[in-house]
Scaffold this motif. Structure first.
Motif, PDB file in Angstrom:
ATOM      1  N   UNK A 110       0.874  -1.072   0.038  1.00 25.27           N
ATOM      2  CA  UNK A 110      -0.146  -0.139   0.078  1.00 25.27           C
ATOM      3  C   UNK A 110       0.834   1.453   0.034  1.00 25.27           C
ATOM      4  N   UNK A 111       0.428   2.115  -0.923  1.00 25.43           N
ATOM      5  CA  UNK A 111       1.127   3.454  -0.883  1.00 25.43           C
ATOM      6  C   UNK A 111       0.185   4.481  -0.963  1.00 25.43           C
ATOM      7  N   UNK A 112       0.558   5.889  -1.220  1.00 24.65           N
ATOM      8  CA  UNK A 112      -0.280   6.914  -1.483  1.00 24.65           C
ATOM      9  C   UNK A 112      -1.284   6.832  -2.757  1.00 24.65           C
ATOM     10  N   UNK A 113      -0.621   6.199  -3.671  1.00 25.31           N
ATOM     11  CA  UNK A 113      -0.980   6.249  -4.898  1.00 25.31           C
ATOM     12  C   UNK A 113      -1.610   4.619  -5.241  1.00 25.31           C
ATOM     13  N   UNK A 114      -1.418   3.905  -4.148  1.00 20.21           N
ATOM     14  CA  UNK A 114      -1.979   2.425  -4.458  1.00 20.21           C
ATOM     15  C   UNK A 114      -2.406   1.953  -2.864  1.00 20.21           C
ATOM     16  N   UNK A 115      -3.604   2.708  -2.555  1.00 20.98           N
ATOM     17  CA  UNK A 115      -4.235   2.474  -1.221  1.00 20.98           C
ATOM     18  C   UNK A 115      -4.733   1.290  -0.883  1.00 20.98           C
ATOM     19  N   UNK A 116      -4.818   0.473  -2.000  1.00 16.45           N
ATOM     20  CA  UNK A 116      -5.478  -1.151  -1.991  1.00 16.45           C
ATOM     21  C   UNK A 116      -4.336  -2.002  -2.229  1.00 16.45           C
ATOM     22  N   UNK A 117      -3.131  -1.351  -2.444  1.00 17.09           N
ATOM     23  CA  UNK A 117      -2.165  -2.497  -2.929  1.00 17.09           C
ATOM     24  C   UNK A 117      -1.545  -2.397  -4.248  1.00 17.09           C
ATOM     25  N   UNK A 118      -0.463  -2.488  -4.621  1.00 18.33           N
ATOM     26  CA  UNK A 118      -0.098  -2.574  -6.004  1.00 18.33           C
ATOM     27  C   UNK A 118      -0.621  -3.790  -6.597  1.00 18.33           C
ATOM     28  N   UNK A 119      -1.235  -3.576  -7.632  1.00 15.75           N
ATOM     29  CA  UNK A 119      -1.841  -4.325  -8.511  1.00 15.75           C
ATOM     30  C   UNK A 119      -1.132  -4.717  -9.904  1.00 15.75           C
ATOM     31  N   UNK A 120      -0.979  -5.959 -10.090  1.00 15.58           N
ATOM     32  CA  UNK A 120       0.035  -6.156 -11.188  1.00 15.58           C
ATOM     33  C   UNK A 120      -0.885  -5.878 -12.568  1.00 15.58           C
ATOM     34  N   UNK A 121      -2.080  -5.827 -12.481  1.00  5.22           N
ATOM     35  CA  UNK A 121      -2.999  -5.511 -13.705  1.00  5.22           C
ATOM     36  C   UNK A 121      -2.786  -4.252 -14.192  1.00  5.22           C
ATOM     37  N   UNK A 122      -2.790  -3.069 -13.021  1.00  2.00           N
ATOM     38  CA  UNK A 122      -2.785  -1.814 -13.180  1.00  2.00           C
ATOM     39  C   UNK A 122      -1.458  -1.208 -13.230  1.00  2.00           C
ATOM     40  N   UNK A 123      -0.636  -1.789 -12.462  1.00  2.00           N
ATOM     41  CA  UNK A 123       0.734  -1.183 -12.256  1.00  2.00           C
ATOM     42  C   UNK A 123       2.055  -1.930 -12.606  1.00  2.00           C
ATOM     43  N   UNK A 124       1.758  -3.121 -12.965  1.00  2.00           N
ATOM     44  CA  UNK A 124       2.946  -3.797 -13.371  1.00  2.00           C
ATOM     45  C   UNK A 124       3.384  -4.453 -12.179  1.00  2.00           C
ATOM     46  N   UNK A 125       4.933  -5.135 -12.586  1.00  2.00           N
ATOM     47  CA  UNK A 125       5.520  -5.877 -11.668  1.00  2.00           C
ATOM     48  C   UNK A 125       6.861  -5.097 -10.982  1.00  2.00           C
ATOM     49  N   UNK A 126       7.165  -5.300  -9.658  1.00  2.00           N
ATOM     50  CA  UNK A 126       8.235  -4.470  -9.305  1.00  2.00           C
ATOM     51  C   UNK A 126       9.515  -4.321 -10.272  1.00  2.00           C
ATOM     52  N   UNK A 127      10.110  -3.593 -10.389  1.00  2.00           N
ATOM     53  CA  UNK A 127      11.195  -3.285 -11.313  1.00  2.00           C
ATOM     54  C   UNK A 127      12.592  -3.653 -10.446  1.00  2.00           C
ATOM     55  N   UNK A 128      13.121  -4.831 -10.902  1.00  2.00           N
ATOM     56  CA  UNK A 128      14.308  -5.361 -10.126  1.00  2.00           C
ATOM     57  C   UNK A 128      15.526  -4.543 -11.244  1.00  2.00           C
ATOM     58  N   UNK A 129      15.896  -3.454 -10.708  1.00  2.00           N
ATOM     59  CA  UNK A 129      16.553  -2.713 -11.828  1.00  2.00           C
ATOM     60  C   UNK A 129      18.236  -3.434 -11.784  1.00  2.00           C
TER      61      UNK A 129
END
Length: 252
Positions: A149-168
């Protein structure tokens, strides 16, 4: 029987000489202060006080210039590797490093980071990854975990909306110009010692013109995560470390 008396004065933390007396503004439990200390210690131990140039961009990382008495060059958001490239090419005898957060390095600065590393620029990159935009209100960053959960993902990061975490770091480790890609932390005494060794190796690589070195520090953001420092440390170990495992990805 003789008793050995321990002098308490010998147990007091000695601040590195390169760290000035400016009062740190970082939130309780923030990893930035510890990493600042390690950088200051390594620079002094290597005798590079007059040969170091740091590049600080935007975000909490930018305040490094307030606390470390070395030469600094500020950079626009995400552009620290490009600025560091210019500094190192103009002054090849200097130890040049960037100090960047995940939103800076892995979002707006992705192109600069990847291409500097791909060219094998002889710079060191210190990368603070706390999985969030800490300075600007706790928004989702490229490194934000799924369901986090973040300020712009209050319900949690959703892979369908936000993609996967970037392992740079995993991406950067595949580039031929990268000589060191390592992921560390500073949440325990042992991890602090390991992180310091890897920061020193990155700085040595810069001086020896071996290519680009990246030291990722998986960190907490207790304010952004809405946790106490102790809770943030535990959450990092339980959630961040499985997604971003500690250790060397590449060490030539």
């Amino acid at each position: 029987m003789s008793i050995n008396i321990i002098d308490p004065a010998n147990l007091v933390y000695a601040k590195p000489e390169l760290m000035n007396d400016t009062e740190m503004h970082y939130c309780p439990g923030c990893s930035h202060g510890v990493v600042h200390k390690l950088i200051a210690e390594v620079i002094d131990e290597m005798g590079l006080r007059e040969k170091t140039v740091g590049v600080a961009p935007v975000g909490c990382a930018v305040f490094a210039y307030s606390y470390l008495d070395i030469d600094w060059q500020e950079a626009a958001h995400g552009r620290a590797p490009a600025v560091a490239t210019a500094v190192k090419r103009l002054l090849p005898d200097r130890m040049v490093f960037t100090y960047q957060g995940d939103g800076d390095l892995a979002a707006i600065g992705t192109a600069e980071t990847i291409h500097a590393a791909n060219r094998g620029e002889n710079i060191a990159i210190i990368f603070i990854n706390n999985g969030i935009y800490g300075m600007t209100g706790g928004q989702m960053a490229p490194t934000t975990l799924l369901n986090m959960k973040t300020a712009t993902t209050p319900n949690g990061r959703d892979v369908h909306e936000n993609g996967y975490p970037l392992k740079i770091l995993d991406l950067l480790s595949q580039l031929q110009g990268v000589c060191l890609a390592t992921r560390q932390s500073v949440h325990t005494a042992a991890s602090v010692k390991k992180a310091k060794r890897m920061i020193r190796l990155a700085f040595e690589n810069s001086m020896e013109n071996k290519g680009t070195s990246i030291v990722e520090i998986v960190s907490t953001c207790s304010s952004g995560w809405k946790m106490t420092p102790a809770q943030a440390n535990d959450w990092m170990v339980e959630n961040m470390f499985p997604a971003y495992p500690l250790g060397d990805l590449k060490n030539i």
